[in-house]
Design an enzyme around this catalytic site. Structure first.
Site, PDB file in Angstrom:
ATOM      1  N   TYR A  22      -6.785   0.293 -13.246  1.00  0.00           N
ATOM      2  CA  TYR A  22      -5.850   0.056 -12.126  1.00  0.00           C
ATOM      3  C   TYR A  22      -4.487   0.676 -12.425  1.00  0.00           C
ATOM      4  O   TYR A  22      -3.942   1.440 -11.617  1.00  0.00           O
ATOM      5  CB  TYR A  22      -5.722  -1.445 -11.889  1.00  0.00           C
ATOM      6  CG  TYR A  22      -4.737  -1.837 -10.822  1.00  0.00           C
ATOM      7  CD1 TYR A  22      -5.076  -1.761  -9.476  1.00  0.00           C
ATOM      8  CD2 TYR A  22      -3.462  -2.303 -11.141  1.00  0.00           C
ATOM      9  CE1 TYR A  22      -4.178  -2.130  -8.478  1.00  0.00           C
ATOM     10  CE2 TYR A  22      -2.559  -2.674 -10.168  1.00  0.00           C
ATOM     11  CZ  TYR A  22      -2.926  -2.590  -8.838  1.00  0.00           C
ATOM     12  OH  TYR A  22      -2.027  -2.958  -7.865  1.00  0.00           O
ATOM     13  N   LYS A  38      -2.481   3.884 -10.648  1.00  0.00           N
ATOM     14  CA  LYS A  38      -1.169   3.723 -10.018  1.00  0.00           C
ATOM     15  C   LYS A  38      -0.136   4.665 -10.631  1.00  0.00           C
ATOM     16  O   LYS A  38       0.770   5.153  -9.935  1.00  0.00           O
ATOM     17  CB  LYS A  38      -0.707   2.270 -10.143  1.00  0.00           C
ATOM     18  CG  LYS A  38      -1.562   1.280  -9.360  1.00  0.00           C
ATOM     19  CD  LYS A  38      -1.538   1.575  -7.863  1.00  0.00           C
ATOM     20  CE  LYS A  38      -2.242   0.497  -7.055  1.00  0.00           C
ATOM     21  NZ  LYS A  38      -2.176   0.733  -5.596  1.00  0.00           N
ATOM     22  N   SER A  85       2.120   1.911  -4.526  1.00  0.00           N
ATOM     23  CA  SER A  85       1.691   1.959  -5.921  1.00  0.00           C
ATOM     24  C   SER A  85       1.772   0.531  -6.466  1.00  0.00           C
ATOM     25  O   SER A  85       1.409  -0.412  -5.783  1.00  0.00           O
ATOM     26  CB  SER A  85       2.563   2.932  -6.712  1.00  0.00           C
ATOM     27  OG  SER A  85       2.158   2.998  -8.064  1.00  0.00           O
TER      28      SER A  85
END
Length: 298
Positions: free
Chosen positions: A199, A203, A183
């Site tokens: 993004y 994650k 992650s």
């Protein structure tokens, strides 16, 4: 009596691993760490990546330890490609001790702005400039791929966890049959001067996926754990490169530096070996303490 010697606790010699995104960045660091400690690594990357050159380098590193590498092309955004990759590994191996689901991408808005200082119009125009496909691609690689990789390799991982050991136990007692998902500490902060929304959101989803998969696989004790790296040199984080947006942030990190190969390899060796065999369903932040003090990239 069991041994508490470091070599025995962290030993991965002879173990079989798959590493996605293994030809560069964190994936390459992890591959090097496993191979230099005697593991056999099946490295997966895109056809545009220098797979053959990386595999040659890794096999040179493994000469003394007995570690080895073999490269495969796999587009983790494709369920079909993942299935084909798993089938190829299944033809070679009866079990898989370690799955490092590491590949990831970042898609920033093409019309950039400083989120912390932009006018309302500048901020809206920047955020609107990102395409829907950029969000879709980000989630397909950064979240969905981990799911399908874990499912595709589950029979081999279960076989590793159930494997009888020389001590009379099972492989799971030695940490075998583990999935490590990469992650990012971006999942844990909110304020950024660069728009990392797609993004960071992907994650954050990945962090929860770690728990969901660990719970689903609990009956087989196929462990699922996550790592949340901070600044580590990679294509996405060109640490040291001229004009790098991250360069001014290291003084806000308690460790006062970027992450290194030793940090990534050491974390993985702990999680995938006997030392970490009792760790399941959690994510480990490896960021030099950045999240404690540095909120995002301000």
């Amino acid at each position: 009596m069991s041994s508490l010697a470091a070599f025995d606790l962290f030993n991965v010699k002879g173990r079989v691993a798959v590493v996605t995104g293994g030809s560069s960045g964190i994936g390459l660091m992890i591959s090097k760490g496993l191979i230099q400690n005697g593991a056999k690594v099946y490295l997966a990357a895109l056809s545009s990546d220098p797979i053959d050159d990386v595999v040659s380098e890794l096999n040179r590193l493994g000469r003394d330890s007995g570690g080895s590498a073999e490269g495969f092309v796999c587009d983790v955004s494709s369920k079909k490609s993942i299935s084909q990759f798993a089938q190829k590994v299944s033809q070679k191996e009866q079990y898989l001790d370690i799955l490092i689901s590491n590949a990831g991408i970042r898609r920033d808005p093409p019309q950039a702005c400083n989120v912390l200082t932009a006018t309302l119009e500048e901020l809206q125009n920047s955020m609107w400039s990102i395409e829907e496909k950029d969000w879709e691609d980000t989630f397909r690689v950064n979240s969905t791929a981990h799911y399908f990789l874990s499912v595709a390799f589950l029979p081999l991982l279960v076989a590793a966890a159930e494997k009888q050991t020389s001590s009379g136990g099972k492989g799971r007692d030695e940490g075998r049959g583990v999935i490590v998902i990469t992650s990012s500490c971006a999942s844990m902060h909110n304020v950024t001067n660069v728009d990392l929304t797609s993004y960071a959101t992907s994650k954050a989803a990945t962090d929860h996926l770690v728990k969901l998969l660990a719970a689903k696989y609990n009956r087989f004790y196929v462990r699922v754990v996550g790592i949340n790296p901070g600044f580590v040199p990679s294509n996405m984080n060109p640490v040291g490169a001229e004009g790098n947006i991250f360069s001014s942030l290291f003084d806000k990190v308690p460790a006062k530096r970027a992450g290194a190969s030793e940090d990534m390899a050491g974390t993985i060796l702990y999680l995938v070996s006997k030392a970490g065999a009792y760790v399941d369903g959690v994510s480990l932040c490896v960021d030099g303490g950045r999240i404690l003090l540095a909120n995002g990239q301000e």
